[in-house]
Design a protein around this motif. Structure first.
Motif, PDB file in Angstrom:
ATOM      1  N   LEU A   7      -3.977   8.059 -12.852  1.00  9.69           N
ATOM      2  CA  LEU A   7      -2.684   7.443 -12.553  1.00  9.69           C
ATOM      3  C   LEU A   7      -2.411   7.473 -11.050  1.00  9.69           C
ATOM      4  O   LEU A   7      -2.883   8.363 -10.340  1.00  9.69           O
ATOM      5  CB  LEU A   7      -1.560   8.216 -13.257  1.00  9.69           C
ATOM      6  N   PHE A  49       6.622  24.551 -12.910  1.00  3.78           N
ATOM      7  CA  PHE A  49       5.363  24.083 -13.497  1.00  3.78           C
ATOM      8  C   PHE A  49       4.966  25.067 -14.584  1.00  3.78           C
ATOM      9  O   PHE A  49       4.910  26.279 -14.361  1.00  3.78           O
ATOM     10  CB  PHE A  49       4.235  24.008 -12.464  1.00  3.78           C
ATOM     11  N   ALA A  59      -5.477  16.638 -19.193  1.00  6.94           N
ATOM     12  CA  ALA A  59      -5.138  17.213 -17.898  1.00  6.94           C
ATOM     13  C   ALA A  59      -3.889  18.075 -18.002  1.00  6.94           C
ATOM     14  O   ALA A  59      -2.910  17.672 -18.622  1.00  6.94           O
ATOM     15  CB  ALA A  59      -4.912  16.079 -16.907  1.00  6.94           C
ATOM     16  N   ASN A  60      -3.895  19.251 -17.374  1.00  8.81           N
ATOM     17  CA  ASN A  60      -2.681  20.078 -17.353  1.00  8.81           C
ATOM     18  C   ASN A  60      -1.761  19.646 -16.230  1.00  8.81           C
ATOM     19  O   ASN A  60      -0.664  20.149 -16.081  1.00  8.81           O
ATOM     20  CB  ASN A  60      -3.012  21.581 -17.240  1.00  8.81           C
ATOM     21  N   ASN A  61      -2.230  18.690 -15.405  1.00  9.36           N
ATOM     22  CA  ASN A  61      -1.431  18.210 -14.284  1.00  9.36           C
ATOM     23  C   ASN A  61      -1.795  16.748 -14.078  1.00  9.36           C
ATOM     24  O   ASN A  61      -2.977  16.386 -14.161  1.00  9.36           O
ATOM     25  CB  ASN A  61      -1.768  19.044 -13.039  1.00  9.36           C
ATOM     26  N   LEU A  62      -0.792  15.917 -13.806  1.00  8.22           N
ATOM     27  CA  LEU A  62      -1.062  14.473 -13.669  1.00  8.22           C
ATOM     28  C   LEU A  62      -1.973  14.168 -12.480  1.00  8.22           C
ATOM     29  O   LEU A  62      -2.539  13.084 -12.379  1.00  8.22           O
ATOM     30  CB  LEU A  62       0.254  13.706 -13.529  1.00  8.22           C
ATOM     31  N   GLY A 104       1.860  16.078 -22.886  1.00 10.00           N
ATOM     32  CA  GLY A 104       1.007  17.266 -22.811  1.00 10.00           C
ATOM     33  C   GLY A 104       1.566  18.326 -21.891  1.00 10.00           C
ATOM     34  O   GLY A 104       1.741  19.480 -22.273  1.00 10.00           O
ATOM     35  N   ASN A 105       1.873  17.952 -20.650  1.00 10.33           N
ATOM     36  CA  ASN A 105       2.235  18.973 -19.673  1.00 10.33           C
ATOM     37  C   ASN A 105       3.715  18.962 -19.301  1.00 10.33           C
ATOM     38  O   ASN A 105       4.160  19.786 -18.503  1.00 10.33           O
ATOM     39  CB  ASN A 105       1.359  18.837 -18.413  1.00 10.33           C
ATOM     40  N   ASP A 135       5.282  13.435 -19.535  1.00  9.92           N
ATOM     41  CA  ASP A 135       3.954  13.548 -20.115  1.00  9.92           C
ATOM     42  C   ASP A 135       4.030  14.481 -21.319  1.00  9.92           C
ATOM     43  O   ASP A 135       4.492  15.621 -21.198  1.00  9.92           O
ATOM     44  CB  ASP A 135       2.984  14.100 -19.071  1.00  9.92           C
ATOM     45  N   GLN A 144       5.368  17.049 -17.450  1.00  8.07           N
ATOM     46  CA  GLN A 144       5.746  16.590 -16.111  1.00  8.07           C
ATOM     47  C   GLN A 144       6.476  15.236 -16.187  1.00  8.07           C
ATOM     48  O   GLN A 144       6.152  14.380 -16.992  1.00  8.07           O
ATOM     49  CB  GLN A 144       4.503  16.490 -15.229  1.00  8.07           C
ATOM     50  N   ARG A 145       7.436  15.065 -15.288  1.00 11.80           N
ATOM     51  CA  ARG A 145       8.236  13.848 -15.254  1.00 11.80           C
ATOM     52  C   ARG A 145       7.360  12.677 -14.780  1.00 11.80           C
ATOM     53  O   ARG A 145       6.690  12.762 -13.751  1.00 11.80           O
ATOM     54  CB  ARG A 145       9.423  14.039 -14.303  1.00 11.80           C
ATOM     55  N   LEU A 146       7.378  11.597 -15.548  1.00 13.31           N
ATOM     56  CA  LEU A 146       6.543  10.441 -15.200  1.00 13.31           C
ATOM     57  C   LEU A 146       7.291   9.411 -14.366  1.00 13.31           C
ATOM     58  O   LEU A 146       6.684   8.530 -13.776  1.00 13.31           O
ATOM     59  CB  LEU A 146       6.023   9.763 -16.473  1.00 13.31           C
ATOM     60  N   LEU A 147       8.611   9.475 -14.384  1.00 13.51           N
ATOM     61  CA  LEU A 147       9.335   8.452 -13.630  1.00 13.51           C
ATOM     62  C   LEU A 147       9.985   9.055 -12.396  1.00 13.51           C
ATOM     63  O   LEU A 147      10.228  10.262 -12.318  1.00 13.51           O
ATOM     64  CB  LEU A 147      10.367   7.759 -14.500  1.00 13.51           C
ATOM     65  N   ASN A 148      10.218   8.178 -11.435  1.00 17.56           N
ATOM     66  CA  ASN A 148      10.860   8.584 -10.197  1.00 17.56           C
ATOM     67  C   ASN A 148      12.330   8.175 -10.280  1.00 17.56           C
ATOM     68  O   ASN A 148      12.666   7.180 -10.936  1.00 17.56           O
ATOM     69  CB  ASN A 148      10.165   7.873  -9.031  1.00 17.56           C
ATOM     70  N   ILE A 149      13.181   8.917  -9.621  1.00 15.15           N
ATOM     71  CA  ILE A 149      14.616   8.621  -9.642  1.00 15.15           C
ATOM     72  C   ILE A 149      14.903   7.179  -9.203  1.00 15.15           C
ATOM     73  O   ILE A 149      15.836   6.541  -9.687  1.00 15.15           O
ATOM     74  CB  ILE A 149      15.383   9.654  -8.767  1.00 15.15           C
ATOM     75  N   ARG A 161       5.345  34.443 -18.410  1.00  9.24           N
ATOM     76  CA  ARG A 161       4.497  34.223 -19.584  1.00  9.24           C
ATOM     77  C   ARG A 161       4.604  35.419 -20.545  1.00  9.24           C
ATOM     78  O   ARG A 161       4.703  35.240 -21.749  1.00  9.24           O
ATOM     79  CB  ARG A 161       3.024  34.025 -19.193  1.00  9.24           C
ATOM     80  N   ASP A 200       2.161  25.705 -17.882  1.00  7.76           N
ATOM     81  CA  ASP A 200       1.091  25.369 -18.817  1.00  7.76           C
ATOM     82  C   ASP A 200       0.777  26.627 -19.618  1.00  7.76           C
ATOM     83  O   ASP A 200       1.601  27.561 -19.653  1.00  7.76           O
ATOM     84  CB  ASP A 200      -0.134  24.750 -18.112  1.00  7.76           C
ATOM     85  N   ASN A 231       8.582  14.495  -7.815  1.00 12.46           N
ATOM     86  CA  ASN A 231       9.384  14.117  -8.982  1.00 12.46           C
ATOM     87  C   ASN A 231       8.842  14.727 -10.267  1.00 12.46           C
ATOM     88  O   ASN A 231       9.578  14.987 -11.199  1.00 12.46           O
ATOM     89  CB  ASN A 231       9.454  12.592  -9.113  1.00 12.46           C
ATOM     90  N   ARG A 232       7.522  14.992 -10.299  1.00 11.27           N
ATOM     91  CA  ARG A 232       6.929  15.515 -11.527  1.00 11.27           C
ATOM     92  C   ARG A 232       7.437  16.892 -11.889  1.00 11.27           C
ATOM     93  O   ARG A 232       7.500  17.255 -13.046  1.00 11.27           O
ATOM     94  CB  ARG A 232       5.392  15.578 -11.374  1.00 11.27           C
ATOM     95  N   SER A 233       7.747  17.693 -10.874  1.00 14.72           N
ATOM     96  CA  SER A 233       8.011  19.101 -11.160  1.00 14.72           C
ATOM     97  C   SER A 233       9.424  19.556 -10.792  1.00 14.72           C
ATOM     98  O   SER A 233       9.682  20.748 -10.720  1.00 14.72           O
ATOM     99  CB  SER A 233       6.976  19.976 -10.452  1.00 14.72           C
TER     100      SER A 233
END
Lengths: 374, 374
Positions: free
Chosen positions: A194, A258, A186-189, B43-44, B41, B46-51, B369, A260, A287-289
């Motif tokens: 999850l 973001f 996945a390019n995005n969670l 791959g992409n 993550d 992106q932040r997996l954890l929250n503050i 890009r 990719d 939080n992801r971005s």
């Protein structure tokens, strides 16, 4: 309501209404708002003159009421203007009230227990066919920030046809529509199984898409429940609990990003956006971005507690409504206000949503037309 | 560049660079920016954890440099983070520099005589085929707010295909594309042969389309010349000439409106929009669609002189470039910054443009890009 008298001096005309109220109208305002055919296009109502064409020393030479119309004569250019009293009543009875469909002042803020009779919803058939039902559903988006549509045909691409009822698709790098289901690489969670905490989409995009639609085509997994939350209420709670935290998050902008293989979207925006009266008009959280946070160390020391406080309010379950979006249901929500989340879901079964973006201006325009023809 | 030493206390780690500079990184910042696979993550990115998952009393237990990597150990959760020194160099050498592609600080402001060698332009063939030429043309949009494309095929709908090179069409109530030529019963004065003063499109739309394209298919009338003007320069001139006027127009929002049989678009926005550092990020002006101005009389008395001053600057010919858009030429411009105008034109001959809107975020993403792959 009628105008019972008027009195004017060169700089200002004052209308006295039959309810005892009065409206003072400066000479320059009256000249600028002339409704005559020389000043406004009779067909489309657009202003034909520029403010620079109005003499700087414009003053009122005389004014009189006759047959529901106000006539005003101006010096030095000798211009005459006519205004329907009904127009004046509608447009300047109270010169302090601006049209506002975005700020917290015009919204009904809500929490988890605010909908004991069920969430705002509408059958898609009635939404599509009936002006009154569509109007009520669009009002729910304006007032609460969301509405559920029921019995939307489970056909691929139907989400784009839903948008045709009130506006236009905002295509993005995710396509005109995006498939929300678990994917390899996945390019995005969003495209995994999850859980996702409460967030708004695309804060890295400026302008952010104002509306999001998620249409459920299949829902047979364990888990995967949807959560919605009123971000305007959450921001107002932050302001109540700690005004300094609120001010830091509205006055200190940050970067979102973001990236990719095809896109590199970057914005510089605040978590909480306010208007000229410090009313909340837009919130962001994802939080992801959130990009690398660039602030001098002294500012980081005050920024992080405010950021944590904001994130903590957005996790309060009492503020959230949770429900399972079933196949055929679609949620339409204001992506500048309403956060959404989903619980993690099982690898067995199928969960498939199709999503798309649109903008608030088209929806409000449609709603304004439905309300004025009612 | 290398890190030559580091020293840490529980709250802060300081990197000393070989050029003598130093970067202090608070413990919470380091923990929040952990690049490990548990936190991002792979791959992409992106932040997996929250503050809120990071302990509030996070502190640095130890740190060491080894082989181009920084390892940090945290208390109380015992988390270990690793950072590539190259990543630190790229992302936090200077924590005060945020990414900013919108504000006046990052633009090259211009006036009528700023382009003695001709306006920024690019042949469409090179734009379409060549990464370098497209990059330079998109940079012109970022830096100057506009570019001209030459030799765009004079085929209906080509303007939409031009957008596919860098972004997405923003459809509106005027359609995916709109025809600009003299019409009977025009719903908008743009669709007449009247001259139009310098303006930005659609201030009644929120969000406003960030990009406009106008593609000339026929140009055999007398008159109808195009004019462009840098609205960021104009706003900065207003600020220089009268700071109070600038502040009134940025802090006092007003309504814009466009209404016809199908649409009723209403916004509440400022003439001049600034960011958290009071830098100009967006301007608006369109005398045709300023709605009734609702302000208390005392505020009207200060608003009108500021509004007139803004309009007067926007009429200064020294700030404008004027040219005749010929058949096959297309102008692509930033509709949050660059005003456009057209001179009145004759009833004989044909003037036919096709226009379309898009957004800045897509264009900047494409440019990012192209720049990173250069």
């Amino acid at each position: 309501m009628k105008v019972v008298s008027l009195h004017s001096d060169p700089d200002c005309l004052t209308l006295e209404w039959e309810d005892g109220g009065s409206t003072p109208l400066p000479a320059i305002w009256l000249r600028d708002h002339c409704q005559g055919a020389e000043c406004r296009d009779p067909g489309n109502g657009q202003r034909l003159l520029n403010i620079t064409q109005i003499p700087i020393d414009t003053r009122i030479a005389g004014a009189e009421l006759h047959d529901g119309r106000l006539r005003v004569d101006f010096e030095p250019d000798g211009h005459h203007s006519e205004f329907q009293v009904d127009w004046l009543l509608e447009h300047c009875r109270d010169l302090e009230q601006q049209h506002d469909d975005r700020s917290e002042r015009m919204k009904r803020l809500w929490r988890g227990d605010s909908f004991p009779g069920g969430l705002p919803h509408c059958s898609y058939e009635l939404f599509r066919d009936g002006a009154d039902h569509q109007r009520d559903a669009l009002r729910a988006v304006r007032d609460y920030g969301f509405v559920l549509l029921d019995a939307v045909p489970c056909e691929s691409g139907e989400v784009l046809r839903v948008i045709e009822n009130f506006g236009y698709v905002r295509e993005t790098n995710y396509g005109p529509l995006f498939e929300v289901r678990a994917r390899i690489d996945a390019n995005n969670l969003a495209y995994t199984n999850l859980g996702l905490g409460c967030h708004l989409d695309n804060p890295y995009r400026d302008p952010v898409p104002g509306l999001q639609l998620l249409h459920c085509l299949a829902s047979s997994t364990d888990g995967g429940e949807s959560v919605l939350q009123d971000g305007f209420l959450a921001a107002s709670i932050l302001r109540e609990e700690n005004l300094q935290h609120f001010e830091i998050l509205s006055r200190q902008w940050i970067n979102f990003r973001f990236r990719d293989a095809d896109a590199d979207l970057r914005s510089r925006v605040p978590f909480i956006e306010v208007d000229d009266r410090d009313n909340i008009i837009k919130v962001r959280f994802n939080n992801r971005s959130i990009d690398v946070i660039h602030l001098p160390p002294a500012q980081l020391a005050v920024f992080y507690p405010a950021y944590r406080h904001w994130a903590e309010i957005l996790e309060r379950e009492a503020l959230q409504v949770e429900f399972k979006l079933e196949a055929g249901q679609l949620m339409l929500f204001d992506n500048t206000r309403v956060l959404h989340a989903r619980r993690a879901y099982s690898a067995t079964g199928t969960r498939h949503l199709q999503g798309a973006y649109s903008d608030l201006d088209g929806l409000y325009s449609r709603l304004n037309r439905l309300e004025s023809s009612a």
